[in-house]
Design a protein around this motif. Structure first.
Motif, PDB file in Angstrom:
ATOM      1  N   VAL A 148       0.837  -1.201   0.000  1.00 41.14           N
ATOM      2  CA  VAL A 148       0.000   0.000   0.000  1.00 41.14           C
ATOM      3  C   VAL A 148       0.875   1.256   0.000  1.00 41.14           C
ATOM      4  O   VAL A 148       0.609   2.216  -0.735  1.00 41.14           O
ATOM      5  CB  VAL A 148      -0.946   0.007   1.221  1.00 41.14           C
ATOM      6  CG1 VAL A 148      -1.654   1.357   1.343  1.00 41.14           C
ATOM      7  CG2 VAL A 148      -1.982  -1.110   1.098  1.00 41.14           C
ATOM      8  N   ASN A 149       1.937   1.248   0.822  1.00 48.32           N
ATOM      9  CA  ASN A 149       2.835   2.403   0.882  1.00 48.32           C
ATOM     10  C   ASN A 149       3.489   2.687  -0.468  1.00 48.32           C
ATOM     11  O   ASN A 149       3.606   3.838  -0.896  1.00 48.32           O
ATOM     12  CB  ASN A 149       3.918   2.166   1.939  1.00 48.32           C
ATOM     13  CG  ASN A 149       3.416   2.412   3.350  1.00 48.32           C
ATOM     14  OD1 ASN A 149       2.320   2.938   3.535  1.00 48.32           O
ATOM     15  ND2 ASN A 149       4.188   2.009   4.326  1.00 48.32           N
ATOM     16  N   ALA A 151       2.341   2.008  -3.352  1.00 54.98           N
ATOM     17  CA  ALA A 151       1.357   2.447  -4.334  1.00 54.98           C
ATOM     18  C   ALA A 151       0.811   3.846  -4.048  1.00 54.98           C
ATOM     19  O   ALA A 151       0.516   4.599  -4.971  1.00 54.98           O
ATOM     20  CB  ALA A 151       0.202   1.455  -4.403  1.00 54.98           C
ATOM     21  N   GLN A 152       0.702   4.208  -2.778  1.00 58.10           N
ATOM     22  CA  GLN A 152      -0.026   5.418  -2.426  1.00 58.10           C
ATOM     23  C   GLN A 152       0.823   6.557  -1.863  1.00 58.10           C
ATOM     24  O   GLN A 152       0.393   7.702  -1.872  1.00 58.10           O
ATOM     25  CB  GLN A 152      -1.128   5.074  -1.412  1.00 58.10           C
ATOM     26  CG  GLN A 152      -2.178   4.104  -1.947  1.00 58.10           C
ATOM     27  CD  GLN A 152      -3.289   3.851  -0.952  1.00 58.10           C
ATOM     28  OE1 GLN A 152      -3.256   4.328   0.180  1.00 58.10           O
ATOM     29  NE2 GLN A 152      -4.284   3.083  -1.357  1.00 58.10           N
ATOM     30  N   LYS A 153       2.025   6.249  -1.390  1.00 56.45           N
ATOM     31  CA  LYS A 153       2.838   7.295  -0.765  1.00 56.45           C
ATOM     32  C   LYS A 153       3.996   7.719  -1.669  1.00 56.45           C
ATOM     33  O   LYS A 153       4.537   6.909  -2.416  1.00 56.45           O
ATOM     34  CB  LYS A 153       3.374   6.813   0.587  1.00 56.45           C
ATOM     35  CG  LYS A 153       2.275   6.642   1.631  1.00 56.45           C
ATOM     36  CD  LYS A 153       2.851   6.295   2.987  1.00 56.45           C
ATOM     37  CE  LYS A 153       1.727   6.189   4.037  1.00 56.45           C
ATOM     38  NZ  LYS A 153       2.261   5.825   5.373  1.00 56.45           N
TER      39      LYS A 153
END
Length: 233
Positions: A148-149, A151-153
């Motif tokens: 998730v990190n 992909a999103q951060k």
């Protein structure tokens, strides 16, 4: 790695940090009678990706990086393993080759435990089996968060988060610098970016007066600012 016998599992407080705490006295005695304590020098591999393991490694002292090599030859650090971690248990339980490499970030001591005793305890001790499942579930959750990190951060957010993590988990020295010293390349591999991008980000943090650097050493000067960046504020 240098081998030597040392200590008894029954008296070791390190096992309280992992699934070994669920073993009974008889099982612990069997492990103590067969395990070997190994000294691992900084930069040496505990095991390599694709290796077939005949046992697991319990970290007594020191820190290692667990990393995965991509098809293009880039090394991505997926976890930093510290005292109490058991390395290689997934590979031993599934009887598959290792999916990651484990390399010492500083001088380490690890206890090598033959897989025979691990397999016996899994078959005969439900509490041990449950403890292992909980540990593997925790690792899966950690891996989910990494995905998730990525992909999103942004790179800046991931670098800031990595610095906060290192300070929180390893503390600081007498001068306030993060105790665990990583190379710029290692930090880049932790956050999943190029070394050059990592260096530019750290330079930006210095200009903003959020961190101070001294060679490889990093001191967090404004943790509040880094936390705001991570949170996207």
């Amino acid at each position: 790695m240098k081998d030597h016998h040392e200590g008894r599992c029954e008296n070791c407080i390190i096992r309280q940090f992992n699934a070994l705490k669920a073993l009974n006295k008889v099982e612990l005695k069997k492990i103590s009678d067969s395990k070997i304590t190994k000294s691992v020098k900084k930069g040496d591999a505990i095991f390599s990706e694709g290796e077939k393991l005949n046992g697991v490694f319990c970290v007594r002292n020191g820190v290692s990086k667990l990393s995965k090599m991509s098809d293009n030859g880039k090394d991505t650090i997926v976890k930093i393993a510290t005292k109490g971690e058991v390395l290689g248990q997934r590979s031993v339980i599934t009887e598959e080759t290792t999916n990651l490499s484990a390399v010492a970030l500083n001088d380490m001591e690890v206890c090598y435990i033959p897989k025979t005793h691990i397999s016996e305890s899994i078959n005969n001790n439900p509490l041990f089996t449950k403890a292992i499942l909980k540990h593997m579930a925790k690792d899966l959750k950690f891996a989910d968060n990494i995905i998730v990190n990525m992909a999103q951060k942004t790179v800046k957010q991931r670098v800031a988060e990595a610095l906060i993590y290192l300070e929180k988990n390893f503390g600081v020295d007498d001068e306030g610098y993060i105790t665990m010293t990583l190379t710029r390349e290692d930090i880049a591999n932790v956050v999943g970016t190029a070394k050059e991008a990592c260096i530019r980000t750290l330079t930006t943090f210095k200009k903003e007066d959020w961190i101070i650097t001294d060679g490889k050493r990093i001191l967090i000067k404004d943790k509040k600012a880094l936390n705001k960046l991570v949170e996207g504020l």
